[in-house]
Write a protein that holds these residues in place. Structure first.
Motif, PDB file in Angstrom:
ATOM      1  N   GLN A  62      -7.930  -1.218  10.427  1.00 21.82           N
ATOM      2  CA  GLN A  62      -9.350  -0.980  10.671  1.00 21.82           C
ATOM      3  C   GLN A  62     -10.238  -1.464   9.526  1.00 21.82           C
TER       4      GLN A  62
ATOM      5  N   SER B 198      -1.433  -2.875  10.253  1.00 19.89           N
ATOM      6  CA  SER B 198      -1.348  -1.626  11.009  1.00 19.89           C
ATOM      7  C   SER B 198      -0.308  -0.639  10.463  1.00 19.89           C
TER       8      SER B 198
ATOM      9  N   SER C 292     -10.518   2.330   4.958  1.00 24.77           N
ATOM     10  CA  SER C 292      -9.293   2.729   4.284  1.00 24.77           C
ATOM     11  C   SER C 292      -9.423   4.127   3.701  1.00 24.77           C
TER      12      SER C 292
ATOM     13  N   SER D 186      -9.011   6.623   6.508  1.00 24.44           N
ATOM     14  CA  SER D 186      -7.656   6.730   7.040  1.00 24.44           C
ATOM     15  C   SER D 186      -6.697   7.387   6.054  1.00 24.44           C
TER      16      SER D 186
ATOM     17  N   ARG E 177       0.857  -1.183   0.000  1.00 20.93           N
ATOM     18  CA  ARG E 177       0.000   0.000   0.000  1.00 20.93           C
ATOM     19  C   ARG E 177       0.892   1.232   0.000  1.00 20.93           C
TER      20      ARG E 177
ATOM     21  N   VAL F 209       0.581   0.023   7.557  1.00 21.00           N
ATOM     22  CA  VAL F 209       0.124   0.704   6.336  1.00 21.00           C
ATOM     23  C   VAL F 209      -1.286   1.279   6.532  1.00 21.00           C
ATOM     24  N   GLN F 210      -1.675   1.436   7.794  1.00 21.96           N
ATOM     25  CA  GLN F 210      -2.925   2.101   8.171  1.00 21.96           C
ATOM     26  C   GLN F 210      -4.176   1.415   7.609  1.00 21.96           C
ATOM     27  N   CYS F 211      -4.157   0.080   7.601  1.00 16.23           N
ATOM     28  CA  CYS F 211      -5.297  -0.667   7.064  1.00 16.23           C
ATOM     29  C   CYS F 211      -5.903  -1.651   8.067  1.00 16.23           C
TER      30      CYS F 211
ATOM     31  N   VAL G 228       1.775   4.749   1.183  1.00 17.39           N
ATOM     32  CA  VAL G 228       1.512   5.615   2.329  1.00 17.39           C
ATOM     33  C   VAL G 228       2.379   6.862   2.194  1.00 17.39           C
ATOM     34  N   ASP G 229       1.741   8.024   2.204  1.00 14.03           N
ATOM     35  CA  ASP G 229       2.465   9.296   2.042  1.00 14.03           C
ATOM     36  C   ASP G 229       3.337   9.297   0.787  1.00 14.03           C
TER      37      ASP G 229
ATOM     38  N   ARG H 286      -4.573  -7.965  11.468  1.00 14.19           N
ATOM     39  CA  ARG H 286      -4.694  -6.545  11.790  1.00 14.19           C
ATOM     40  C   ARG H 286      -3.340  -5.957  12.181  1.00 14.19           C
TER      41      ARG H 286
END
Length: 237
Positions: free
Chosen positions: A216, A210, A233, A236, A147, A212-214, A149-150, A206
């Motif tokens: 949840q 975490s 997603s 976030s 994923r 890669v902020q996924c 991210v930034d 989970r």
């Protein structure tokens, strides 16, 4: 359990098809026109669509062409149902992207056989094709989950069981799956392990997602099981 979208404007025919499909073990969603069908596909991508040619407003033929032109629905299996049995009509349906063509009236046995055949043909492609849900990309061929991210692509470190679990979730998004269903589909119905084992692997999944902020994206549905949702997603991102 495969999800079949039945797009049919005749209520009696739609209900009869639905009844037979459910009896054969399929989940069924009914749409009575192209707009409802598009809304259903936008919400949860079905495993197969039974698409009537003659619909109020936009035709099934036009809808099939639109789906084939979009990345998300390009590989969606479609069987066209129609009273038009001329060879030219059949060719038009197949050229529009239908995987098969069934002229009315047809028998339930023939319909179920055509569905099984189309799903079998599509299965190898689906197993190897990369899956993208909310920017989370799983590639079965390379066994990688990534994923961005930034602006930086990041790879998820994930175990083999969690990889299979995530693959199942991502190919069946927005649906709730019980622990028993997950055991059958991910571990195999011949494996005798406790349902609580699923909870352990969901927790590990989970934790892996975490960074890669996924994390949840994997939701617990109280009293029912788990589901993967794209909404988390998006929030976030």
């Amino acid at each position: 359990m495969s999800l079949v979208l039945v797009v049919e404007d005749e209520p009696a025919i739609a209900e009869l098809i639905s009844l037979n499909l459910r009896h054969a073990g399929y989940d069924v969603v009914i749409a009575t026109d192209a707009e409802q069908a598009q809304q259903a596909v936008n919400g949860v991508l079905p495993d197969l669509v039974l698409l009537d040619w003659m619909l109020p407003g936009q035709s099934g033929l036009t809808l099939a062409k639109r789906w084939r032109g979009e990345v998300r629905t390009r590989g969606l299996p479609v069987i066209m149902l129609t009273a038009r049995s001329e060879e030219a009509d059949m060719i038009s349906g197949l050229d529009a992207g239908a995987d098969d063509y069934l002229a009315k009236p047809f028998s339930t046995k023939e319909l179920l056989a055509r569905i099984r055949a189309v799903l079998r043909r599509k299965a190898p492609d689906a197993l190897d094709a990369p899956v993208d849900v909310g920017g989370l990309v799983l590639d079965p061929a390379t066994h990688r989950v990534t994923r961005t991210v930034d602006g930086v692509p990041r790879e998820v470190k994930i175990g083999p069981t969690e990889f299979r679990l995530l693959h199942f979730f991502m190919t069946h998004p927005e649906r709730v799956h019980s622990r028993g269903q997950l055991l059958d589909r991910v571990w195999g119905d011949h494996v005798f392990i406790e349902e609580r084992t699923v909870d352990v692997h969901v927790k590990r999944l989970r934790e892996a997602l975490s960074p890669v902020q996924c994390a949840q994206m994997i939701e617990t549905v109280r009293g029912a099981g788990y589901r993967l949702t794209q909404q988390a997603s998006v929030l976030s991102a």
